[in-house]
Design a protein around this motif. Structure first.
Motif, PDB file in Angstrom:
ATOM      1  N   GLY A 183       8.570 -12.320 -15.687  1.00  0.00           N
ATOM      2  CA  GLY A 183       8.807 -12.734 -14.312  1.00  0.00           C
ATOM      3  C   GLY A 183       7.553 -12.616 -13.468  1.00  0.00           C
ATOM      4  O   GLY A 183       6.483 -12.233 -13.948  1.00  0.00           O
ATOM      5  N   ARG A 184       7.746 -12.961 -12.186  1.00  0.00           N
ATOM      6  CA  ARG A 184       6.648 -12.943 -11.217  1.00  0.00           C
ATOM      7  C   ARG A 184       7.097 -12.211  -9.964  1.00  0.00           C
ATOM      8  O   ARG A 184       8.259 -12.322  -9.567  1.00  0.00           O
ATOM      9  CB  ARG A 184       6.254 -14.372 -10.819  1.00  0.00           C
ATOM     10  N   VAL A 185       6.160 -11.501  -9.349  1.00  0.00           N
ATOM     11  CA  VAL A 185       6.445 -10.814  -8.090  1.00  0.00           C
ATOM     12  C   VAL A 185       5.292 -11.032  -7.119  1.00  0.00           C
ATOM     13  O   VAL A 185       4.130 -11.097  -7.526  1.00  0.00           O
ATOM     14  CB  VAL A 185       6.694  -9.301  -8.288  1.00  0.00           C
ATOM     15  N   LEU A 186       5.625 -11.163  -5.842  1.00  0.00           N
ATOM     16  CA  LEU A 186       4.586 -11.302  -4.821  1.00  0.00           C
ATOM     17  C   LEU A 186       3.832  -9.997  -4.666  1.00  0.00           C
ATOM     18  O   LEU A 186       4.411  -8.911  -4.764  1.00  0.00           O
ATOM     19  CB  LEU A 186       5.204 -11.686  -3.476  1.00  0.00           C
ATOM     20  N   MET A 187       2.552 -10.124  -4.410  1.00  0.00           N
ATOM     21  CA  MET A 187       1.698  -8.964  -4.183  1.00  0.00           C
ATOM     22  C   MET A 187       1.387  -8.882  -2.691  1.00  0.00           C
ATOM     23  O   MET A 187       1.306  -9.898  -2.008  1.00  0.00           O
ATOM     24  CB  MET A 187       0.407  -9.079  -4.992  1.00  0.00           C
ATOM     25  N   THR A 188       1.218  -7.671  -2.192  1.00  0.00           N
ATOM     26  CA  THR A 188       0.799  -7.453  -0.818  1.00  0.00           C
ATOM     27  C   THR A 188      -0.706  -7.640  -0.764  1.00  0.00           C
ATOM     28  O   THR A 188      -1.439  -7.044  -1.560  1.00  0.00           O
ATOM     29  CB  THR A 188       1.181  -6.037  -0.358  1.00  0.00           C
ATOM     30  N   MET A 189      -1.165  -8.466   0.154  1.00  0.00           N
ATOM     31  CA  MET A 189      -2.585  -8.803   0.244  1.00  0.00           C
ATOM     32  C   MET A 189      -3.278  -8.001   1.338  1.00  0.00           C
ATOM     33  O   MET A 189      -2.694  -7.724   2.386  1.00  0.00           O
ATOM     34  CB  MET A 189      -2.751 -10.296   0.545  1.00  0.00           C
ATOM     35  N   GLY A 190      -4.533  -7.655   1.088  1.00  0.00           N
ATOM     36  CA  GLY A 190      -5.342  -6.970   2.082  1.00  0.00           C
ATOM     37  C   GLY A 190      -6.809  -7.290   1.867  1.00  0.00           C
ATOM     38  O   GLY A 190      -7.191  -7.880   0.853  1.00  0.00           O
ATOM     39  N   LYS A 191      -7.612  -6.910   2.837  1.00  0.00           N
ATOM     40  CA  LYS A 191      -9.055  -7.138   2.757  1.00  0.00           C
ATOM     41  C   LYS A 191      -9.723  -5.802   2.440  1.00  0.00           C
ATOM     42  O   LYS A 191      -9.431  -4.788   3.068  1.00  0.00           O
ATOM     43  CB  LYS A 191      -9.570  -7.696   4.079  1.00  0.00           C
ATOM     44  N   ALA A 192     -10.612  -5.823   1.477  1.00  0.00           N
ATOM     45  CA  ALA A 192     -11.354  -4.615   1.131  1.00  0.00           C
ATOM     46  C   ALA A 192     -12.278  -4.236   2.286  1.00  0.00           C
ATOM     47  O   ALA A 192     -12.900  -5.116   2.888  1.00  0.00           O
ATOM     48  CB  ALA A 192     -12.163  -4.848  -0.144  1.00  0.00           C
ATOM     49  N   PRO A 193     -12.375  -2.951   2.615  1.00  0.00           N
ATOM     50  CA  PRO A 193     -13.248  -2.541   3.722  1.00  0.00           C
ATOM     51  C   PRO A 193     -14.722  -2.849   3.451  1.00  0.00           C
ATOM     52  O   PRO A 193     -15.483  -3.114   4.380  1.00  0.00           O
ATOM     53  CB  PRO A 193     -13.012  -1.038   3.855  1.00  0.00           C
ATOM     54  N   THR A 194     -15.113  -2.811   2.182  1.00  0.00           N
ATOM     55  CA  THR A 194     -16.459  -3.207   1.756  1.00  0.00           C
ATOM     56  C   THR A 194     -16.300  -4.022   0.476  1.00  0.00           C
ATOM     57  O   THR A 194     -15.313  -3.860  -0.251  1.00  0.00           O
ATOM     58  CB  THR A 194     -17.359  -1.976   1.470  1.00  0.00           C
TER      59      THR A 194
END
Length: 173
Positions: free
Chosen positions: A120-131
């Motif tokens: 199956g597939r699951v959505l991932m929570t996205m974020g921006k790396a601080p660096t």
């Protein structure tokens, strides 16, 4: 030499000079080990997402042998039940959302993605790396006694997904 033979030779020559680190990350929950083995390529100044890893395509995490999940316990990722065993991990990469794909193919067979083998597939929570993150990295962070978070970081992106031991099927705890 044929055109294909030439391209193959160029590819092999390029790979020979670029050793890719093999990494392993693991966590233990209620005495059960969950681990991922993966290759960890480096950005080396390249644009990774939307470049080396094209958008709207399934990406075999890392390079070479890809990423292999091994779990000694049944898990649940955002409602997706994953029986104990071994799986390949892929990601469907889009500019604003990613989907983690858990697939039954492992080893050499996993080199060619086969959607029919998806658990199956699951959505991932996205974020921006601080660096910027130079080398592809996967980590586990425990979030409670029976749960953790899988995090994938590379370039300017952090993507994560929570999971927990499948309480209904893991009778040993």
């Amino acid at each position: 030499m044929t055109k294909c033979g030439f391209l193959y030779a160029v590819l092999i020559a390029g790979l020979a000079g670029s050793a890719i680190a093999q990494e392993q990350v693991s966590t233990t929950i209620q005495g059960k080990t969950i681990s991922i083995q993966y290759s960890a390529p480096s950005a080396k100044g390249r644009k990774i997402f939307g470049g080396v890893v094209p958008y709207n395509q399934v990406w075999r995490i890392g390079e070479g042998s890809g990423a292999t999940l091994h779990t000694d316990s049944d898990l649940v990722f955002y409602g997706l039940s994953v029986p104990k065993g071994e799986y390949s991990l892929y990601v469907l990469v889009n500019p604003d959302k990613w989907q983690l794909i858990i697939n039954q193919q492992t080893g050499a067979k996993a080199a060619a993605y086969n959607a029919k083998m998806d658990v199956g597939r699951v959505l991932m929570t996205m974020g921006k790396a601080p660096t910027p993150v130079e080398t592809c990295k996967m980590t586990f962070t425990k979030t409670a006694a029976l749960s953790a978070k899988l995090e994938l970081s590379w370039e300017n992106t952090i993507a994560s997904v929570p999971f927990h031991i499948d309480y209904a099927s893991d009778r040993e705890w």
